[in-house]
Design an enzyme around this catalytic site. Structure first.
Site, mmCIF file in Angstrom:
data_model
loop_
_atom_site.group_PDB
_atom_site.id
_atom_site.type_symbol
_atom_site.label_atom_id
_atom_site.label_comp_id
_atom_site.label_asym_id
_atom_site.label_seq_id
_atom_site.Cartn_x
_atom_site.Cartn_y
_atom_site.Cartn_z
ATOM 1 N N SER A 1 -5.835 -1.383 -3.298
ATOM 2 C CA SER A 1 -5.923 0.008 -3.715
ATOM 3 C C SER A 1 -5.621 0.121 -5.213
ATOM 4 C CB SER A 1 -4.975 0.853 -2.856
ATOM 5 O OG SER A 1 -5.243 2.229 -3.007
ATOM 6 N N LYS B 1 -6.887 -2.336 -8.598
ATOM 7 C CA LYS B 1 -7.277 -2.025 -9.978
ATOM 8 C C LYS B 1 -6.415 -2.830 -10.946
ATOM 9 C CE LYS B 1 -7.334 2.882 -8.516
ATOM 10 N NZ LYS B 1 -8.560 2.991 -7.782
ATOM 11 N N TRP C 1 -13.822 6.511 0.568
ATOM 12 C CA TRP C 1 -13.306 6.996 -0.702
ATOM 13 C C TRP C 1 -13.432 5.938 -1.790
ATOM 14 C CZ3 TRP C 1 -13.217 11.598 -2.164
ATOM 15 C CH2 TRP C 1 -12.336 12.119 -3.102
ATOM 16 N N HIS D 1 -8.849 1.689 5.038
ATOM 17 C CA HIS D 1 -8.251 1.340 3.743
ATOM 18 C C HIS D 1 -6.959 0.562 3.991
ATOM 19 C CE1 HIS D 1 -7.476 1.983 -0.555
ATOM 20 N NE2 HIS D 1 -6.238 2.314 -0.243
#
Length: 369
Positions: free
Chosen positions: A205, A209, A296, A349
């Protein structure tokens, strides 16, 4: 702006990509080679921010060392268990965070992963440590909130030393977490816990990044596991169907520098896109995992970024993304024979055991599933 053109057969023929897709081309030097530094400067200036280390003092202390007492639930599979504390001092202020190191019982060079985590509890499925020990993978893990809190407070942790938010190009929290991951990686190499060709960084998540940025900035890492990172991570921002720059800047303005907010609902004005970030990992190992139900994070946009990054890998003379399905893999589909691996993982997720085993298979050249 020069562009990279993608054909309609790059992805499944959906309305979204049926007419093709263009992205900003990479930057090249006078000899026609990829200009890595120029591309890195772009993503730091336009999105993540610059960490100014001038005047920063750093040191590390060992807080405990338990070579003869591996955790009982590792059944003797863990030989080294240490906790380090990383210290930082600047302008009379100090910050620190703990890092936990677990190395399996094996006497040969092995992969070690700097695992950015949401907690230090080793029992969470985000980090199935016993299974990693069994597969001969070392882990150095840190709770990202110990580095600096996951909020808009820049007086916590190392943020108070390294980010002046009156400067629109000062680093956001993703850049600060990535800075810490890089410091951990260098310490492990400098002190003989791992060789550079075996050092990796991982995250899920927002920490996906972060892991991408750490690997993009620092070629010390041999590769990266980026799990469900989505917007401002491994997903192309243009024409996204998932989280947008506007939404991420509204909900998480602290992730990036303040300058990045100018691209909210204005993605086409960006002189780059997230394929730059992935391309900066080239020619090293890049593992991108997108979970089926994580709409998402936009699975197609993450796959498109891998397609675009593959161009950079090929320009460097190495294999990028293998395409065993001709385009986006079906749910459960895996691509792992090139230097870019992509897994369209079932489920929501989450960073689970299947994701970890795919990554391990990739970096070790194995195929257990």
């Amino acid at each position: 702006m020069k562009t990279l053109q993608f054909r309609s057969d790059v992805l499944e023929k959906t309305d979204r990509y049926s007419k093709g897709f263009t992205l900003p081309d990479y930057l090249y030097d006078a000899e026609g080679n990829l200009d890595r530094q120029a591309m890195l400067d772009v993503v730091l200036r336009e999105e993540y921010g610059f960490v100014n280390e001038e005047g920063l003092k750093t040191w590390v202390e060992v807080e405990f060392d338990r070579p003869d007492k591996p955790f009982r639930h590792y059944a003797g599979k863990c030989e080294i268990h240490k906790r380090f504390r990383f210290y930082f001092e600047k302008n009379g202020e100090q910050a620190s965070f703990p890092v936990y190191l677990f190395l399996p019982t094996v006497h040969e060079p092995i992969p070690v992963v700097v695992a950015l985590n949401f907690a230090v509890s080793m029992e969470r499925s985000f980090l199935p440590t016993e299974e990693l020990m069994e597969r001969k993978i070392g882990v150095a893990t840190v709770d990202f909130n110990d580095i600096t809190m996951d909020d808009n407070d820049f007086s916590s942790g190392i943020a108070k030393l390294l980010s002046d938010r009156t400067d629109p190009y000062a680093p956001g929290k993703v850049a600060l977490w990535a800075f810490a991951a890089r410091k951990i990686g260098h310490y492990l190499v400098d002190n003989g816990y791992v060789t550079p060709e075996n050092l990796y960084v991982s995250g899920h998540s927002r920490l996906g990044k972060t892991a991408l940025l750490a690997a993009a900035q620092d070629t010390l890492f041999a590769g990266v596991l980026c799990n469900n990172s989505g917007c401002s991570g491994a997903a192309i921002s243009r024409e996204t169907t998932g989280e947008s720059i506007e939404r991420i800047c509204r909900n998480f303005p602290f992730f990036s520098n303040l300058h990045y907010q100018m691209y909210a609902d204005n993605e086409d004005a960006m002189p780059f896109d997230q394929h730059y970030l992935l391309a900066l990992v080239a020619p090293r190992k890049l593992c991108v995992i997108a979970n089926e139900l994580d709409k998402w994070a936009d699975t197609e946009a993450q796959y498109l970024a891998c397609e675009a990054a593959s161009v950079a890998y090929e320009k460097l003379g190495v294999a990028g993304l293998d395409r065993p399905y001709g385009g986006l893999p079906p749910v459960g589909g895996k691509s792992r024979t090139g230097n870019i691996a992509f897994f369209h993982c079932p489920g929501p997720h989450y960073l689970g055991r299947d994701n970890w085993h795919f990554f391990i298979d990739f970096i070790k050249g194995e195929n257990r599933s």
